[in-house]
Design a protein around this motif. Structure first.
Motif, PDB file in Angstrom:
ATOM      1  N   UNK A  46     -12.015  -2.630  -5.925  1.00  0.00           N
ATOM      2  CA  UNK A  46     -11.376  -1.375  -6.318  1.00  0.00           C
ATOM      3  C   UNK A  46     -10.646  -0.730  -5.153  1.00  0.00           C
ATOM      4  N   UNK A  47     -11.291  -0.684  -4.003  1.00  0.00           N
ATOM      5  CA  UNK A  47     -10.674   0.003  -2.870  1.00  0.00           C
ATOM      6  C   UNK A  47      -9.555  -0.828  -2.231  1.00  0.00           C
ATOM      7  N   UNK A  48      -9.664  -2.158  -2.323  1.00  0.00           N
ATOM      8  CA  UNK A  48      -8.570  -2.993  -1.788  1.00  0.00           C
ATOM      9  C   UNK A  48      -7.307  -2.793  -2.635  1.00  0.00           C
ATOM     10  N   UNK A  49      -7.496  -2.745  -3.954  1.00  0.00           N
ATOM     11  CA  UNK A  49      -6.338  -2.520  -4.828  1.00  0.00           C
ATOM     12  C   UNK A  49      -5.726  -1.145  -4.525  1.00  0.00           C
ATOM     13  N   UNK A  50      -6.595  -0.161  -4.349  1.00  0.00           N
ATOM     14  CA  UNK A  50      -6.110   1.191  -4.036  1.00  0.00           C
ATOM     15  C   UNK A  50      -5.361   1.191  -2.703  1.00  0.00           C
ATOM     16  N   UNK A  51      -5.862   0.393  -1.756  1.00  0.00           N
ATOM     17  CA  UNK A  51      -5.210   0.298  -0.451  1.00  0.00           C
ATOM     18  C   UNK A  51      -3.790  -0.272  -0.601  1.00  0.00           C
ATOM     19  N   UNK A  53      -1.914  -0.160  -3.240  1.00  0.00           N
ATOM     20  CA  UNK A  53      -1.076   0.864  -3.898  1.00  0.00           C
ATOM     21  C   UNK A  53      -0.623   1.896  -2.857  1.00  0.00           C
ATOM     22  N   UNK A  54      -1.550   2.311  -1.986  1.00  0.00           N
ATOM     23  CA  UNK A  54      -1.201   3.323  -0.973  1.00  0.00           C
ATOM     24  C   UNK A  54      -0.204   2.778   0.047  1.00  0.00           C
ATOM     25  N   UNK A  55      -0.338   1.493   0.390  1.00  0.00           N
ATOM     26  CA  UNK A  55       0.631   0.887   1.313  1.00  0.00           C
ATOM     27  C   UNK A  55       2.033   0.900   0.701  1.00  0.00           C
ATOM     28  N   UNK A  57       3.163   2.886  -1.619  1.00  0.00           N
ATOM     29  CA  UNK A  57       3.610   4.286  -1.674  1.00  0.00           C
ATOM     30  C   UNK A  57       4.084   4.744  -0.296  1.00  0.00           C
ATOM     31  N   UNK A  58       3.282   4.404   0.734  1.00  0.00           N
ATOM     32  CA  UNK A  58       3.612   4.795   2.100  1.00  0.00           C
ATOM     33  C   UNK A  58       4.920   4.166   2.558  1.00  0.00           C
ATOM     34  N   UNK A  61       7.863   5.980   0.984  1.00  0.00           N
ATOM     35  CA  UNK A  61       8.125   7.301   1.554  1.00  0.00           C
ATOM     36  C   UNK A  61       8.593   7.222   2.999  1.00  0.00           C
TER      37      UNK A  61
END
Lengths: 134, 405
Positions: A46-51, A53-55, A57-58, A61
């Motif tokens: 779960x947290x790797x997938x979230x990571x 997604x955040x990469x 997004x980052x 931006x």
């Protein structure tokens, strides 16, 4: 096909873990070990997938921010720097300070604070530019 | 009026008399325990906002409840037994609790229904800056690694003879997240709420003592000296999008995390969106304080002597410590791996902050980093894994809830 196979495999593991846990009062040690390892894996997954997604997004931006900064900085420098050439230097001055989005009053205050903190007379310091960090 | 007879009646009705009958001495022990907890909270400042309330709730329940016949008790464990007994007419009847319960029974409804932990998460979300995590998403790996203690303690609890539900509730102590531990325990093993909540909050307060020896043991002097580069600036838009993305993604992955993650992210959105400052201020301060009052005292009320003074409590306290230690170890080990893979750019000390005690664990990383190198500033780098730990422990709780509920 590959996705279906992976999905079936995950479903089987989930069913196994849920079945082993269904009668919680009779949970055996091997079942507990499977549940613990699977649970830890789920949290990681779960947290790797979230990571990821955040990469993404980052990265978007950062690219956007870099582009905006590039467009913004060029005209500001010329606009601020151009009239400075026309002003005469004050006696004893080391030159003009370039201001980026900083009003004169704030710039004067910043220079005074820096001089005070460094315990040096203001006319011994040379400020090249003052820029607001956003 | 027969004065002697009246005095006898008064004596027999009093709690002092109850100490000498039907195992009433256990209440006396719990009263002393509550004094100890009050001392820890007030004198040593161990999580005082919650521990003082928990300790006083413990005191109130043990001076008023001496078993099922205690009509004036503030909290009645037997009512909650009926509430959970599907064969009893009062099964899942909050009406029966309101009708027959004492003050603490009524306040406890908020714990039982999962309202207080979720509202605490709302406040935590509004108080938390997720910027360091957004700037460095790798922190999520440390937050995940630091859940190792949860699952190791779960396994250990099953080995010690606890049921799956009880083991899951005990394991979550390793998440170092009080509201999550309370939320999960009320759902899976409500009879263990007292010892689990007390263990969780006590160990969270003891983080500055538990973590540093492990940090020194698992890292070299050279690693502790590593200075990390300043993280990038995070834009306002990213901060606004973050809670929305996390809510959608995490709740879709594990729907059982919805109350915790949903409230955490809603609080954060109120903080970051810039148009709801009043709401953000209210949940950070007024609401948080009100809920803390109710949560502390009602959790403390679950420590009735007859339920609390059992060998299981000692096992829970021991397993809680193991869970905390292994969560710290998990974070540090992945921190070391990341240090090696990054060519020495990541200080492994930030890994221990993956346990979600915010901001205590991050502060410990900062202090230990600065001891090794006085010019080291790890606080903001450690805040990333620290807030990742909050999401990680909510995910771990969601998994355990999905499997055992």
């Amino acid at each position: 096909m590959l996705f279906d196979n992976a999905s079936n495999a995950v479903n089987e593991i989930v069913e196994t873990v849920t079945e082993t846990a269904a009668d919680a009062s009779e949970m055996s040690i091997p079942d507990a070990a499977i549940t613990a390892v699977f649970g830890y894996a789920v949290v990681f997954f779960g947290l790797v997938i979230l990571m990821i997604v955040l990469y993404c997004l980052g990265a978007y931006f950062k690219k956007k921010g870099a582009k905006a900064a590039k467009d913004k900085t060029a005209p500001v420098i010329t606009a601020e720097a151009a009239p400075a050439k026309e002003l005469p230097l004050a006696p004893g001055s080391a030159g003009h300070v370039k201001l980026y989005d900083v009003p004169d009053k704030e710039a004067a205050m910043i220079m005074a604070i820096v001089a005070d903190k460094m315990q040096k007379p203001l006319n011994e310091l040379h400020f090249i530019s003052i820029k607001e960090v956003k | 009026m027969d004065i002697i007879e009246t005095l006898k009646i008064l004596w027999n009705d009093s709690g002092f008399h109850s100490f000498f009958v039907n195992g009433g001495y256990k209440n006396l022990i719990m009263i002393i325990v509550s004094f100890g907890l009050l001392f820890m909270g007030i004198k040593w400042k161990f999580e005082p906002l919650l521990l003082v309330g928990i300790a006083f709730g413990c005191l109130l329940v043990n001076v008023s409840n001496f078993g099922p016949g205690s009509t004036d008790a503030l909290y009645h464990p037997e009512l909650w037994d009926n509430f959970l007994n599907s064969a009893h007419p009062d099964y899942h009847s909050y009406g029966a609790i309101m009708r027959e319960g004492g003050l603490l029974d009524i306040l406890y409804i908020g714990v039982k229904a999962g309202i207080y932990p979720s509202l605490i998460f709302l406040g935590v979300g509004a108080m938390t800056d997720f910027g360091p995590l957004i700037a460095n998403p790798k922190s999520l790996l440390l937050g995940a690694a630091a859940q190792m203690g949860v699952f190791l303690a779960f396994f250990g609890a099953v080995c010690l003879g606890f049921t799956g539900n009880e083991a899951a509730s005990i394991g979550i102590i390793g998440g170092a997240d009080g509201p999550t531990a309370i939320f999960l325990t009320t759902r899976l093993a409500p009879h263990l709420l007292g010892p689990i909540a007390i263990a969780a909050y006590s160990y969270m307060a003891l983080i500055p003592m538990i973590q540093p020896p492990l940090m020194k043991l698992l890292t070299t002097e050279k690693e502790r000296k590593i200075k990390m580069e300043q993280a990038r600036q995070v834009s306002k838009t990213e901060k606004i999008i973050f809670p929305i993305i996390v809510s959608v993604f995490v709740i879709l992955l594990l729907p059982s995390t919805a109350p915790l993650v949903g409230c955490l992210m809603l609080g954060n959105l109120w903080r970051e969106c810039g148009v709801t400052e009043r709401l953000s201020d209210t949940v950070q301060n007024a609401l948080m304080n009100i809920v803390t009052v109710f949560l502390g005292i009602s959790v403390g009320s679950t420590t009735a002597a007859a339920r609390f003074l059992t060998p299981e409590t000692l096992k829970i306290v021991a397993l809680g410590l193991i869970a905390f230690c292994f969560s710290t170890i998990g974070g540090l080990l992945v921190g070391k791996i990341m240090c090696k893979l990054s060519g020495g750019k990541i200080n492994p000390l930030i890994g221990s902050a993956g346990v979600s005690a915010v901001p205590m664990a991050a502060r410990v990383s900062q202090i230990e980093g600065q001891k090794a190198n006085p010019s080291n500033f790890l606080l903001m780098h450690a805040m990333g894994p620290n807030v990742a730990g909050v999401i990680g422990s909510a995910l771990a709780a969601g998994f355990l809830l999905a499997v055992f509920n």
